[in-house]
Motif scaffolding. Structure first.
Motif, PDB file in Angstrom:
ATOM      1  N   MET A  77      -6.606   1.325   3.290  1.00  0.00           N
ATOM      2  CA  MET A  77      -5.903   0.220   2.569  1.00  0.00           C
ATOM      3  C   MET A  77      -4.878   0.541   0.706  1.00  0.00           C
ATOM      4  O   MET A  77      -4.108   0.415   0.330  1.00  0.00           O
ATOM      5  CB  MET A  77      -6.625  -0.699   2.059  1.00  0.00           C
ATOM      6  N   ASP A  78      -5.721   1.179   0.056  1.00  0.00           N
ATOM      7  CA  ASP A  78      -4.924   1.475  -1.158  1.00  0.00           C
ATOM      8  C   ASP A  78      -4.185   2.296  -1.153  1.00  0.00           C
ATOM      9  O   ASP A  78      -2.672   2.159  -1.234  1.00  0.00           O
ATOM     10  CB  ASP A  78      -5.849   2.922  -1.294  1.00  0.00           C
ATOM     11  N   VAL A  79      -3.304   3.314   0.243  1.00  0.00           N
ATOM     12  CA  VAL A  79      -2.552   3.723   0.631  1.00  0.00           C
ATOM     13  C   VAL A  79      -1.122   2.943   0.902  1.00  0.00           C
ATOM     14  O   VAL A  79      -0.598   2.606   0.902  1.00  0.00           O
ATOM     15  CB  VAL A  79      -2.638   5.177   1.031  1.00  0.00           C
ATOM     16  N   SER A  80      -1.938   2.034   1.550  1.00  0.00           N
ATOM     17  CA  SER A  80      -0.918   0.539   2.363  1.00  0.00           C
ATOM     18  C   SER A  80      -0.972   0.256   1.636  1.00  0.00           C
ATOM     19  O   SER A  80       0.627  -0.531   1.408  1.00  0.00           O
ATOM     20  CB  SER A  80      -1.468   0.212   3.450  1.00  0.00           C
ATOM     21  N   PHE A  81      -1.663  -0.728   0.592  1.00  0.00           N
ATOM     22  CA  PHE A  81      -0.805  -1.584  -0.628  1.00  0.00           C
ATOM     23  C   PHE A  81       0.157  -0.703  -1.928  1.00  0.00           C
ATOM     24  O   PHE A  81       1.005  -1.052  -2.469  1.00  0.00           O
ATOM     25  CB  PHE A  81      -2.354  -1.389  -1.240  1.00  0.00           C
ATOM     26  N   ASP A  82      -0.245   0.855  -1.900  1.00  0.00           N
ATOM     27  CA  ASP A  82       0.821   1.071  -3.061  1.00  0.00           C
ATOM     28  C   ASP A  82       2.344   1.808  -2.331  1.00  0.00           C
ATOM     29  O   ASP A  82       2.595   1.234  -3.396  1.00  0.00           O
ATOM     30  CB  ASP A  82       0.041   2.586  -2.844  1.00  0.00           C
ATOM     31  N   THR A  83       2.066   1.978  -0.755  1.00  0.00           N
ATOM     32  CA  THR A  83       3.349   1.828   0.376  1.00  0.00           C
ATOM     33  C   THR A  83       4.312   0.744  -0.159  1.00  0.00           C
ATOM     34  O   THR A  83       5.091   0.581  -0.589  1.00  0.00           O
ATOM     35  CB  THR A  83       3.444   2.296   1.124  1.00  0.00           C
ATOM     36  N   LEU A  84       2.957  -0.690   0.160  1.00  0.00           N
ATOM     37  CA  LEU A  84       3.844  -2.143   0.247  1.00  0.00           C
ATOM     38  C   LEU A  84       4.924  -2.896  -0.802  1.00  0.00           C
ATOM     39  O   LEU A  84       5.888  -3.057  -1.115  1.00  0.00           O
ATOM     40  CB  LEU A  84       2.918  -2.921   0.328  1.00  0.00           C
ATOM     41  N   LEU A  85       3.972  -1.990  -2.271  1.00  0.00           N
ATOM     42  CA  LEU A  85       3.890  -2.484  -3.958  1.00  0.00           C
ATOM     43  C   LEU A  85       5.418  -1.822  -3.732  1.00  0.00           C
ATOM     44  O   LEU A  85       6.234  -1.902  -4.875  1.00  0.00           O
ATOM     45  CB  LEU A  85       2.911  -2.353  -4.489  1.00  0.00           C
TER      46      LEU A  85
END
Length: 64
Positions: free
Chosen positions: A48-56
């Protein structure tokens, strides 16, 4: 003071005579379950951390 001594005697009696302690095998199985669950939860949080970081990062690059 007598109440305190009676309390600790009751606690000792409960722990020694009334508590059912797990066997070594049960303890090992429980520890393995906890470790596996911890790893799974840690991987989910990491994902979740990696996906939110990528998305943001993608979102802010589009804005600016």
């Amino acid at each position: 003071m007598k109440k305190i001594i009676a309390y600790f005697e009751e606690v000792h009696n409960e722990l020694v005579n009334k508590t059912s302690w797990p066997t070594w095998a049960e303890l090992q199985n429980s520890a393995i379950v906890v470790m596996v669950a911890s790893v799974i939860i840690a991987l989910m949080v990491y994902g979740m951390d990696v996906s939110f970081d990528t998305l943001l990062n993608w979102f802010y690059k589009k804005l600016y």
